[in-house]
Structure formats: structure tokens, C-alpha cells
Design an enzyme around this catalytic site. Structure first.
Site, mmCIF file in Angstrom:
data_model
loop_
_atom_site.group_PDB
_atom_site.id
_atom_site.type_symbol
_atom_site.label_atom_id
_atom_site.label_comp_id
_atom_site.label_asym_id
_atom_site.label_seq_id
_atom_site.Cartn_x
_atom_site.Cartn_y
_atom_site.Cartn_z
ATOM 1 N N CYS A 84 0.815 -1.190 0.121
ATOM 2 C CA CYS A 84 0.017 -0.096 -0.223
ATOM 3 C C CYS A 84 0.837 1.257 0.129
ATOM 4 O O CYS A 84 0.314 2.323 -0.419
ATOM 5 C CB CYS A 84 -1.071 0.186 1.314
ATOM 6 S SG CYS A 84 -2.051 -1.260 1.241
ATOM 7 N N HIS A 330 -9.204 3.410 -2.141
ATOM 8 C CA HIS A 330 -7.670 3.173 -2.066
ATOM 9 C C HIS A 330 -7.192 2.101 -3.172
ATOM 10 O O HIS A 330 -7.384 0.928 -3.379
ATOM 11 C CB HIS A 330 -7.911 2.199 -0.860
ATOM 12 C CG HIS A 330 -6.421 1.812 -0.369
ATOM 13 N ND1 HIS A 330 -5.107 2.202 -0.950
ATOM 14 C CD2 HIS A 330 -5.971 0.819 0.444
ATOM 15 C CE1 HIS A 330 -4.155 1.734 -0.368
ATOM 16 N NE2 HIS A 330 -4.679 0.675 0.453
ATOM 17 N N CYS A 360 -0.272 2.459 6.409
ATOM 18 C CA CYS A 360 0.391 1.248 6.782
ATOM 19 C C CYS A 360 0.458 0.614 5.382
ATOM 20 O O CYS A 360 -0.159 0.838 4.488
ATOM 21 C CB CYS A 360 -0.491 0.449 7.721
ATOM 22 S SG CYS A 360 -2.444 0.279 7.101
#
Length: 376
Positions: A84, A330, A360
Site C-alpha cells: 500500500c 484506495h 500502513c
């Protein structure tokens, strides 16, 4: 040591995976569009490299494809992955090369097409999903609702009501930003097989506390499980990129890259990693939390920014003021760069200041990047 500055920062609108406007637009097409836009007006002979984050896209180097398409055949491409946080890593890698004096101008960002990503398989046809870390019951490597969302909520004592409330706030902030035109200067439209795509489509105007409360938990078999589709991020498609330059080139500056840091904890503590990465990045440049005007802390799950606000004592009104993962979505490999783009433009809209983008990342990782936007 030369300073690394951002001289361009753009992104595509964010699409909802599989059913949204970018469902038939590949990562290559998204990258081609945003890289060409970021490179527009720059001297091609000054561009030394192009770094694009990819995640689970099956190999290849999307960055090189985008360089050629953008009319930069002399520019090499680098594919980069930190799950990510890959988009953030691309920007910090570019800044590091510039500050080291190795490169003068680097284009960097990330691209993610969940809708068109290839399905990987072993010989014989069995589908394979790359794991983020060794599997175990308390941190399953293919179920982030437990590993990130639930574990973070449990460790911080966050309630379902708190997480739903943060998700609702995220949608309201994103809708307000869209209505006020806050994203206008940072967004480039994309031509798709379904027509022009010009604005983020994932935020829900009609969501409410009642609708979020009515959603079923993703793991009803786990007592008290409080993670739902409503307080988790979306699955999305998008691309974002910046141009990172040696300040001595004299190009008009949007922001200065002050510092960055990456950390790692046990995979079960993945959602808490921004609380370690943010102070580490600030400490590297002699700053503290009180020096920061705005934070972007990705809402992989609402529990992640909530935990950061609680642990670091942040003012919630400085965090994700234009929405984040729960609302905007996302697009994994693009999100870090998207956050940087949005942070730069929002700080410019406010007359300058210091911003931190943090998130994160799978496997217990986390990253943060510190920017400073000069006053006009």
C-alpha cells in the site's frame, strides 16, 4: 546537498473497481495519461528517470511503457512495490536520487487498476494471490479486515460507532471537496471506452450513520467483530504522479520534500505503523507533530487514522480533510502518490504549510513523507 522539490503533482479521478468508469481502462492507460500530464511543459532532456509503483500487477514495467507513450523514449522506467505504501516509496526514492545528486528530474508515482489486474496462477492453472507475509491465525495474509482493521480496533479499544462515525466524516469531507472544486487543479480527466471520466466516483452522497450501522460485519463468526464494508476502504482504480526536481534547476516549486521514513512491526500491528512512521519522519528533519498543518493518513480501515489520532494526540480536524480510503477509495499502488498530490494542492489552497502523508502497508510495514509548501 541539493534540495528535492515537487514541480508538478497530478492524478486521475478515482474509479470504483469492476463497475465504475475505469473498469475497462488498464493500468498502462492510466499511467500513460497521468505521466504525460505531469511531463507536460518540462524539458524532456532534463528527465532522468520514471518510477511508478505497481502492486500485484503481474510483472512488467508500466513506467517504461508510460515514458515512451509520453514522448520520453530516452527515459528509463522502474517498477516499485511496497504494497500500500508503494506510491509513497516511489516519491521518496525519486527525492533520494535528486538529493544525492544522481538525478536532476524524476517523475514518480503509482498506478493501480484493480478492475483489469491479471489473475496470477501456477503452472497447471491454480490461482495464486501473492501473500504479504507468512500466514497465521491472528494475522491472516489474505484478509486485511482482520490483520489491519480488526486488530487495530482491538488494540486501541475502538468501537463500531467510532469507526462508522469516521467513515461518515470521510464521505462528507470528500463530497464537500468535490462540490467546492478542491480537486480541480490536481485531477486530469481520462478518456475511457465509456466516455470522459472527470471526477472521483466512489464517495457516497447518500450515506448516513443509519446506513453504516445497518451493514453486517465482515466476520460475524468472530464475537464483537466491528469491521464492515462501510468502515473499510474501497477497491479502486487510479494513477497519480509528481515531478521531483533538483531545486537548482529553478523550476516553479509546488512543495519541498523535507523527509521520509519507513518502519515495520509485527504483521498483527500493521494498522499501527503510521504511529511509528510519522514521528520517525518528522524527527529526521528536526520537526515535531506541532509543526504539521495537515495530515493524510490513509483509511485502509477507519481504525487506522483513528488509532493515529489517539496515539499521537492529533487534532482530527487536521486529518484527511478531503476524505480518504473510506470515501475516495484506495487504489493500492497509487494511493501514496495520490495522498501527496492532494496534500500539496490543499496546502497551496490554504496558503502553504507543512504536511505529512502516511499509511500502513501489507506485512506490517508503514511509511510517512513530510512536505513543506511555501507561502505564495
Amino acid at each position: 546537498m541539493p534540495e528535492a522539490v515537487l514541480v508538478a503533482a497530478l492524478r486521475t479521478p478515482i474509479g470504483t473497481a469492476f463497475k465504475g468508469s475505469l473498469r475497462a481502462t488498464s493500468a498502462y492507460d492510466l499511467a500513460d495519461r497521468v505521466v504525460a500530464a505531469v511531463a507536460e511543459g518540462l524539458d524532456p532532456d532534463l528527465v532522468d528517470d520514471l518510477i511508478l509503483a505497481e502492486s500485484h500487477y503481474g510483472g512488467g514495467v508500466v513506467a517504461r511503457h508510460a515514458a515512451v507513450t509520453a514522448g520520453l523514449p530516452q527515459v528509463p522506467g522502474l517498477a516499485l512495490n511496497r504494497h500500500c505504501a508503494a506510491g509513497l516509496a516511489a516519491v521518496s526514492t525519486a527525492a533520494a536520487s535528486v538529493r544525492a545528486g544522481m538525478d536532476r528530474l524524476v517523475l514518480a508515482g503509482g498506478v493501480n487498476s484493480t478492475s483489469t489486474a491479471p489473475k496470477l496462477s501456477f503452472l497447471g492453472g491454480e490461482r495464486w494471490v501473492p501473500p504479504s507475509h507468512p500466514d497465521r491465525p491472528d494475522a491472516p495474509n489474505l484478509d486485511m479486515s482482520i490483520t489491519v482493521g480488526w486488530n487495530t480496533a482491538v488494540r486501541e479499544g475502538l468501537t463500531r460507532e467510532e469507526m462508522d462515525g469516521w467513515a461518515l466524516r470521510s464521505h462528507r469531507n470528500a463530497v464537500r471537496a468535490l462540490d467546492e472544486g478542491r480537486f480541480k487543479d490536481e485531477t486530469v480527466p481520462v478518456d475511457t471506452p465509456h466516455g470522459p471520466f472527470e471526477a472521483d466516483e466512489h464517495p457516497r452522497r447518500d450515506t448516513s450513520a443509519e446506513k453504516l450501522a445497518a451493514l453486517k460485519p465482515l466476520h460475524p463468526e468472530i464475537e464483537g467483530f466491528s469491521i464492515t464494508a462501510g468502515n473499510a476502504c474501497g477497491a479502486n482504480d487510479a494513477a497519480a504522479a509528481v515531478a521531483v526536481a533538483d531545486e537548482r534547476l529553478g523550476l516553479p516549486t509546488l512543495a519541498r520534500v523535507r523527509s521520509w521514513a519507513s518502519v515495520a512491526r509485527d504483521p498483527a500491528e500493521t494498522g499501527l505503523t503510521p504511529t511509528y512512521a510519522i514521528p520517525k519522519a518528522l524527527g529526521r528533519v528536526g520537526m515535531t507533530l506541532s509543526d504539521v498543518d495537515l495530515f493524510e493518513i490513509n483509511e485502509a480501515f477507519a481504525s487506522v487514522p483513528l488509532a493515529a489520532v489517539r496515539r499521537l494526540g492529533l487534532d482530527p480536524d487536521t486529518v484527511n480533510v478531503n476524505g480518504s480510503g473510506c470515501s475516495l477509495g484506495h487504489p493500492v499502488a497509487a494511493t501514496g502518490a495520490r495522498m501527496v498530490v492532494t496534500l500539496v494542492h490543499e496546502l497551496r489552497r490554504r496558503g502553504g504549510g507543512v504536511g505529512v502523508a502516511s499509511m500502513c502497508a501489507g506485512g506490517g510495514m508503514g511509511s510517512a513523507l513530510v512536505l513543506e509548501v511555501p507561502a505564495p
